[in-house]
Design an enzyme around this catalytic site. Structure first.
Site, PDB file in Angstrom:
ATOM      1  N   GLU A 271      -4.781  33.389 -24.255  1.00  0.00           N
ATOM      2  CA  GLU A 271      -4.460  34.457 -23.306  1.00  0.00           C
ATOM      3  C   GLU A 271      -5.339  35.771 -23.597  1.00  0.00           C
ATOM      4  OE1 GLU A 271      -0.233  36.551 -23.746  1.00  0.00           O
ATOM      5  OE2 GLU A 271      -0.037  35.592 -21.619  1.00  0.00           O
TER       6      GLU A 271
ATOM      7  N   ASP B 126       7.047  43.326 -11.534  1.00  0.00           N
ATOM      8  CA  ASP B 126       5.380  43.349 -11.448  1.00  0.00           C
ATOM      9  C   ASP B 126       4.940  41.863 -12.286  1.00  0.00           C
ATOM     10  OD1 ASP B 126       5.641  43.733 -14.418  1.00  0.00           O
ATOM     11  OD2 ASP B 126       3.822  44.838 -14.116  1.00  0.00           O
TER      12      ASP B 126
ATOM     13  N   GLU C   2       5.967  41.349 -15.453  1.00  0.00           N
ATOM     14  CA  GLU C   2       7.252  40.748 -15.716  1.00  0.00           C
ATOM     15  C   GLU C   2       7.913  41.975 -16.448  1.00  0.00           C
ATOM     16  OE1 GLU C   2       6.345  36.730 -17.775  1.00  0.00           O
ATOM     17  OE2 GLU C   2       7.352  36.240 -15.752  1.00  0.00           O
ATOM     18  N   GLU C   3       7.554  43.142 -16.287  1.00  0.00           N
ATOM     19  CA  GLU C   3       8.092  44.030 -17.389  1.00  0.00           C
ATOM     20  C   GLU C   3       8.649  45.591 -16.410  1.00  0.00           C
ATOM     21  OE1 GLU C   3       5.178  43.762 -21.040  1.00  0.00           O
ATOM     22  OE2 GLU C   3       4.516  45.197 -19.395  1.00  0.00           O
TER      23      GLU C   3
ATOM     24  N   TRP D 232      15.627  36.822 -17.848  1.00  0.00           N
ATOM     25  CA  TRP D 232      14.088  37.256 -17.461  1.00  0.00           C
ATOM     26  C   TRP D 232      14.000  38.279 -16.685  1.00  0.00           C
ATOM     27  CZ3 TRP D 232      11.128  35.247 -20.886  1.00  0.00           C
ATOM     28  CH2 TRP D 232       9.718  35.091 -20.608  1.00  0.00           C
TER      29      TRP D 232
HETATM   30  C1  NOJ Z   1       7.066  37.899 -21.795  1.00  0.00           C
HETATM   31  C2  NOJ Z   1       6.237  38.178 -20.413  1.00  0.00           C
HETATM   32  O1  NOJ Z   1       5.789  37.152 -20.044  1.00  0.00           O
HETATM   33  C3  NOJ Z   1       4.981  39.217 -20.923  1.00  0.00           C
HETATM   34  O2  NOJ Z   1       4.369  39.680 -19.777  1.00  0.00           O
HETATM   35  C4  NOJ Z   1       5.879  40.483 -21.311  1.00  0.00           C
HETATM   36  O3  NOJ Z   1       4.733  41.432 -21.807  1.00  0.00           O
HETATM   37  C5  NOJ Z   1       6.574  40.040 -22.607  1.00  0.00           C
HETATM   38  N1  NOJ Z   1       7.833  39.100 -22.117  1.00  0.00           N
HETATM   39  C6  NOJ Z   1       7.406  41.393 -23.067  1.00  0.00           C
HETATM   40  O4  NOJ Z   1       8.140  41.712 -22.357  1.00  0.00           O
HETATM   41  C1  NOJ Z   2       2.852  36.670 -19.283  1.00  0.00           C
HETATM   42  C2  NOJ Z   2       2.037  37.211 -17.990  1.00  0.00           C
HETATM   43  O1  NOJ Z   2       2.453  38.707 -18.371  1.00  0.00           O
HETATM   44  C3  NOJ Z   2       2.642  36.633 -16.669  1.00  0.00           C
HETATM   45  O2  NOJ Z   2       1.797  37.342 -15.666  1.00  0.00           O
HETATM   46  C4  NOJ Z   2       2.306  35.493 -16.673  1.00  0.00           C
HETATM   47  O3  NOJ Z   2       2.889  34.707 -15.600  1.00  0.00           O
HETATM   48  C5  NOJ Z   2       3.249  34.376 -18.006  1.00  0.00           C
HETATM   49  N1  NOJ Z   2       2.647  35.003 -18.943  1.00  0.00           N
HETATM   50  C6  NOJ Z   2       2.673  33.198 -17.781  1.00  0.00           C
HETATM   51  O4  NOJ Z   2       1.368  32.846 -17.983  1.00  0.00           O
END
Ligand code: NOJ
Ligand code: NOJ
Length: 565
Positions: A420, A193, A196-197, A137
């Protein structure tokens, strides 16, 4: 809810505002119920979640969100704690107690980011039975501990006002201190960030870390934990200094120091609403919602979605549109998000609260393009509440803000469920807990709810930053033939490279002669110029022009291989 709002697009301002109010009035109870359904142990959509554990969404496939993210959970409980402590919802006390209990467990769970003392607090998400999530992750995500501590400090401050100091000292403080110590010790490290990227430094993360340290130091003072106070405040000053560096010369906030994108990102809008402190007025040092920088940034961010989504087509500039995480987003093909579109409205409602409270609006050269959306010929200056310009701006900005809520209303299904993302229909995770929290908090802001101050008032940015943010290890290699007694050094435009001073230049070693090398610690993601010099019997010889130039990586290590010129 789509039809009612669409037909009202052309209706009068009053009918418009009433239609937004009626959407909020019907949606808020649904959002609250659906949010609570996503919290264990008894939430109807969260079977298996332990007490106080917030699931991100009940969705188990495409995407699987049946996990508990520290960020989402802290933002959700931040909202619930605000609602309880302000008396708006008196039913939430046992939920909050459960969250405290779950924090006690989760902080201690060893996980791929480490143990409680070796970095584990930065782990982004856990299984809903409070065990570690061990798959690959984007980790760590260092906003989590800051957001969690801030929520718990709001709770602690309330309990102190109820004379429950012993619970604060014995139960809450140990949890808060772990998180704040983590922030104080690690804010300078790179982080994924909030999306999560991107692994670099991130405006949202830096800003919420700053807020948490200010809150942490005042709670520590209030309960006599004085030994930590000066450490927290001095790191807070360093972070405030670093925070300024995200503002760019193009007049918006660059969301991340890495990532290679435009930098336009709802990260910055979310920062504004989650670090709102009405007592700080329109101060730009903390990018308050009504600060010139935050308003200029809002305009740039919103405009970046203008031609991007089909549902925005034909809507002129100056009217609300649907917005997403950032324009380059491809997650689920890149769509508008409920929580980001609502955040734009919330920043504007927060701004309106302050303008009305202070009885004036100041237009600077930085915020003028934003205000000219509503008053094309507006000049810089201060407009007091007795002026017609003030009235015009306040009315138009209220309508503009309501427009973002109206977009969400238009794309909210009849049952009030918020996923979402949306394109026309809901997309990605259904019943996203964070979407519901965003709905509740925008409703609060529209009704004039002012969150507790966190100490942003009167802060000044230190004139020099003690620590500039994350660093990387960087190796210089240069091939240079030398005579015995002659040595090679590097100097350049950074403090670490002695700011072009030959006297302080960094020596290279010739273990691999004729390759001379040195590994240095340099600020991450920073452009700089440099040159090698040779020194023989005290005589300095510079390489020929031009200066060399490089940008250090956002994280990890970097290296350059040069040949002496
Ligand atoms: C899952 C993350 O929660 C999301 O924010 C991200 O855009 C995708 N993976 C793709 O990396
Ligand atoms: C993807 C989002 O990008 C992230 O900010 C969030 O924490 C997770 N989904 C779970 O909602």
């Amino acid at each position: 809810m789509r039809s009612c709002i669409c037909s009202l697009l052309l209706a009068s301002g009053l009918a418009w505002s009433q239609s937004v109010s009626s959407f909020i009035n019907s949606e808020v109870p649904v959002a609250k119920a659906n949010l609570l359904a996503n919290i264990g142990p008894s939430g109807s959509q969260s079977q298996g979640a332990f007490a106080g554990v917030v699931i991100a969404s009940p969705s188990t496939v495409n995407p699987d969100y049946l996990f508990s993210w520290t960020r989402d959970s802290a933002l959700v409980f931040g909202e619930l704690i605000n609602e309880f402590t302000s008396g708006r919802d008196t039913t939430l006390r046992s939920q909050i107690d459960n969250y405290v209990g779950s924090t006690q467990q989760i902080q201690q769970i060893p996980n791929p980011s480490g143990t409680v003392t070796t970095g584990g607090l930065g782990e982004p998400k856990f299984n809903i039975n409070e065990t570690a999530f061990t798959e690959p992750w984007g980790r760590p995500q260092r906003d989590g501990p800051a957001l969690r501590a801030s929520a718990l400090i709001l709770w602690a401050d309330f309990l102190l006002s109820e004379n429950n100091a012993s619970y604060v000292v014995n139960t809450l403080w140990p949890l808060i201190q772990l998180d704040i110590d983590y922030v104080a010790g690690n804010w300078n490290q790179s982080t994924f960030d909030l999306w999560e990227e991107v692994d670099s430094s991130s405006f949202f993360t830096t800003a919420v870390q700053h807020r948490s340290l200010r809150l942490g130091s005042s709670l520590a003072s209030a309960i006599g934990q004085t030994s930590v106070v000066s450490g927290y405040t001095s790191q807070a000053a360093n972070i405030l200094c670093f925070l300024q560096s995200y503002w760019n010369t193009a007049g918006f906030i660059t969301a991340n120091t890495g990532g290679g994108r435009s930098g336009k990102d709802s990260n910055t809008i979310l920062t504004s609403i989650h670090t709102f402190d009405a007592s700080a007025g329109c101060d730009a040092a903390t990018f308050q919602p009504c600060s010139d920088k935050a308003l200029a940034n809002l305009l740039t961010y919103v405009n970046s979605f203008q031609g991007l989504y089909t549902i925005n087509s034909g809507i002129p500039s100056g009217q609300a549109i649907a917005t997403g995480r950032y324009p380059e987003d491809v997650y689920f093909n890149g769509n508008p998000w409920y929580l980001t579109t609502l955040a734009v409205a919330e920043q504007l409602y927060d701004a309106l609260i302050v303008w009305n409270q202070q009885g004036s609006i100041t237009v600077t050269s930085i915020s003028q393009p934003f205000f000219s959306l509503f008053f094309p010929s507006i000049a810089t200056g201060t407009y007091t509440s007795s002026s017609s310009t003030f009235a015009t701006l306040v009315n138009a900005i209220q309508i503009y803000a309501d427009g973002f809520v109206a977009i969400v209303a238009e794309f909210t299904p009849l049952n009030g469920g918020l996923s979402e993302q949306f394109v026309g229909t809901p997309v990605s995770a259904n019943d996203l807990t964070w979407s519901y929290a965003a709905m509740l908090s925008v409703a609060g802001a529209r009704n004039g709810f002012i969150p507790p101050s966190w100490g942003a008032e009167g802060l000044t940015v230190p004139s020099t930053c003690q620590r500039q943010g994350p660093t990387v290890s960087f190796t210089f290699n240069v091939q240079a033939t030398t005579v015995f007694g002659e040595n090679i050094f590097v100097t350049g435009s950074l403090n670490e490279l002695a700011n072009w001073s030959p006297a302080g230049a960094v020596p290279l070693s010739a273990a691999d002669y004729p390759i001379w090398s040195v590994t240095t610690t340099l600020p991450a993601n920073t452009n700089f110029q440099y040159k090698y010099i040779r020194i023989f019997n005290g005589v300095v010889t510079w390489e020929s022009d031009p200066n060399l130039s490089l940008t250090t990586p956002a994280n990890g290590t970097g290296e350059v291989n040069d040949v002496w010129r």
